[in-house]
Scaffold this active site. Structure first.
Site, PDB file in Angstrom:
ATOM      1  N   HIS A  45     -34.165  12.462  19.480  1.00  0.00           N
ATOM      2  CA  HIS A  45     -35.379  12.614  20.288  1.00  0.00           C
ATOM      3  C   HIS A  45     -35.132  13.279  21.653  1.00  0.00           C
ATOM      4  CE1 HIS A  45     -37.562  10.609  17.233  1.00  0.00           C
ATOM      5  NE2 HIS A  45     -37.325   9.375  17.569  1.00  0.00           N
ATOM      6  N   HIS A  71     -44.659   9.854  19.590  1.00  0.00           N
ATOM      7  CA  HIS A  71     -44.033   8.700  18.940  1.00  0.00           C
ATOM      8  C   HIS A  71     -44.897   7.433  19.061  1.00  0.00           C
ATOM      9  CE1 HIS A  71     -40.824   6.345  17.281  1.00  0.00           C
ATOM     10  NE2 HIS A  71     -39.947   7.317  17.368  1.00  0.00           N
ATOM     11  N   TYR A  82     -46.751   4.105  18.063  1.00  0.00           N
ATOM     12  CA  TYR A  82     -46.607   3.030  17.080  1.00  0.00           C
ATOM     13  C   TYR A  82     -47.997   2.430  16.902  1.00  0.00           C
ATOM     14  CZ  TYR A  82     -41.500   2.771  17.852  1.00  0.00           C
ATOM     15  OH  TYR A  82     -40.160   3.029  17.945  1.00  0.00           O
ATOM     16  N   ASP A  87     -37.894   4.989   7.225  1.00  0.00           N
ATOM     17  CA  ASP A  87     -37.593   5.782   8.424  1.00  0.00           C
ATOM     18  C   ASP A  87     -37.203   7.163   7.917  1.00  0.00           C
ATOM     19  OD1 ASP A  87     -36.926   6.761  10.870  1.00  0.00           O
ATOM     20  OD2 ASP A  87     -35.382   5.287  11.326  1.00  0.00           O
ATOM     21  N   GLN A 124     -42.558  11.873   9.964  1.00  0.00           N
ATOM     22  CA  GLN A 124     -41.579  10.793   9.884  1.00  0.00           C
ATOM     23  C   GLN A 124     -42.362   9.491   9.792  1.00  0.00           C
ATOM     24  OE1 GLN A 124     -38.255  11.461  10.042  1.00  0.00           O
ATOM     25  NE2 GLN A 124     -37.357   9.428  10.203  1.00  0.00           N
ATOM     26  N   GLU A 129     -44.888  10.289  12.767  1.00  0.00           N
ATOM     27  CA  GLU A 129     -44.477  11.305  13.745  1.00  0.00           C
ATOM     28  C   GLU A 129     -44.494  12.659  13.055  1.00  0.00           C
ATOM     29  OE1 GLU A 129     -40.510   9.813  15.185  1.00  0.00           O
ATOM     30  OE2 GLU A 129     -41.194   8.083  14.066  1.00  0.00           O
TER      31      GLU A 129
HETATM   32  C1  GLA Z   1     -37.583   7.606  14.922  1.00  0.00           C
HETATM   33  C2  GLA Z   1     -36.292   7.519  14.237  1.00  0.00           C
HETATM   34  C3  GLA Z   1     -35.916   6.095  14.118  1.00  0.00           C
HETATM   35  C4  GLA Z   1     -35.839   5.449  15.466  1.00  0.00           C
HETATM   36  C5  GLA Z   1     -37.117   5.609  16.198  1.00  0.00           C
HETATM   37  C6  GLA Z   1     -37.016   5.126  17.630  1.00  0.00           C
HETATM   38  O1  GLA Z   1     -38.601   7.146  14.132  1.00  0.00           O
HETATM   39  O2  GLA Z   1     -36.286   8.151  12.991  1.00  0.00           O
HETATM   40  O3  GLA Z   1     -34.696   5.978  13.451  1.00  0.00           O
HETATM   41  O4  GLA Z   1     -34.813   6.023  16.200  1.00  0.00           O
HETATM   42  O5  GLA Z   1     -37.504   6.953  16.195  1.00  0.00           O
HETATM   43  O6  GLA Z   1     -36.496   3.852  17.733  1.00  0.00           O
END
Ligand code: GLA
Length: 337
Positions: free
Chosen positions: A102, A171, A173, A243, A275, A300
């Protein structure tokens, strides 16, 4: 409507909070990390905040898990932080085991953006200098946020003075039951993807585009996020849940909904991947609520992880002088409970 207030003071600098709203959705966005700290959906009888987030900049940095922030210059992982561009080898900051994640130690999630508004939209701009986190080229980056008809629209704009890599995401959530609910395992999800990119144990894609058919990664038909999350599957074990990057069939990337609140979220993007992350690393940090494992999920939108080292993945190279423009929307509606 746009409203501006002070969110926090960080290292002597004011961090502003903008609230973008219509009658269906209110989004709070701060000038640190261009972070979306709340997304309140009007369910008729109340407003439900569906975005996990923190109350201060120090908490966001210390415990943030990139919550609601912009990840960049290059979202997700680059193996060992290494790549070669135009014959030159680069070494980026490594901040996730041996990998670059990131955007590095101080990626776009930890920058302070300058702010302006234009025709009901919020423009947050950051000028990333040549060498920032090891990347080449001066990059003039702007993220434009707006709220329209219940949708949070995000537009990314960038231009670089040298060839470089560029692949940003937001990003956020989500928990469509409400951010304080504690679990997303009963949130229903469909992802418009027939294939995904499996990972090696270091969470770097193998390069294969694997069919989701007959695997826990098949979200082509709605299912609860928790339905197959504990299945006996090598890929789920590697990541501790979902993930993974999904290869999108069309720009209608995904739909999620909550049976409890009736909130529906549709994700649209012009990017080739998303993602899907089931919040596997969340470990009880306290923000607006206490966020344990699986208390939020991310969609993402992105180009595929480690694409610069994977010739069969869509390119993440941004050529000098070329204008990067990309759009993603998270649109909220209601269904019968
Ligand atoms: C993304 C990555 C994860 C993690 C998150 C942040 O989704 O793919 O593995 O690192 O960001 O915690």
């Amino acid at each position: 409507m746009i409203n501006k207030s002070i969110f926090d003071n960080y290292n002597g600098q004011e961090i502003y909070k903008y609230t973008l709203s219509d009658d269906k959705l209110q989004a709070d966005v701060i000038t640190f990390g261009a972070t979306v700290t709340a997304l309140r959906v009007n369910t008729g009888d109340k407003w439900v905040d569906v975005a996990l987030g923190f109350k201060s900049v120090t908490d966001q940095i210390a415990k943030g898990d990139y919550m609601g922030a912009i990840a960049g210059r290059c979202a997700n992982r680059i193996e060992d932080g290494k790549f070669t561009l135009n014959g030159v080898q680069y070494q980026l900051a490594t901040n996730n085991g041996t990998n670059h994640l990131h955007g590095g130690m101080e990626g776009f999630d930890k920058k302070i953006y300058s702010d302006s508004t234009e025709e009901g939209k919020l423009l947050l701009r950051y000028y990333s200098k040549d060498g920032d986190q090891g990347y080449c080229g001066n990059v003039d980056f702007t993220v434009v946020y707006s709220v329209e008809d219940g949708a949070l629209n995000i537009e990314y704009r960038a231009v670089s003075d040298k060839d470089t890599l560029f692949n940003v995401t937001n990003h956020l959530y989500f928990n469509l039951n409400g951010e304080s609910d504690g679990s997303i395992l009963d949130n229903m999800l469909s992802i418009n993807a027939d294939s995904y990119t499996p990972d090696r144990p270091n969470l770097i894609p193998t390069g294969e585009l694997a069919s989701v058919a007959g695997t826990p990664f098949d979200f082509t038909v709605f299912k609860a996020i928790g339905q197959d999350i504990n299945a006996d599957d090598e890929q789920l074990k590697i990541a501790g849940g979902f993930d993974h990057n999904f290869c999108l069939n069309s720009n209608h990337a995904a739909t999620a909904y909550s049976v409890k609140t009736g909130i529906v979220m549709d994700v649209y993007t012009d990017l080739p991947g998303v993602q899907f992350y089931s919040g596997n690393f969340l470990s009880g940090n306290v923000g607006k609520s206490c966020y344990k494992r699986n208390s939020g999920f991310c969609l993402e939108t992105q180009k595929y992880p480690n694409a610069i080292n994977q010739p069969n993945f869509p390119s993440v190279v941004l050529k000098a002088g070329e204008k990067f423009v990309s759009k993603t929307s998270y649109k909220f509606t209601l269904r019968n409970k």
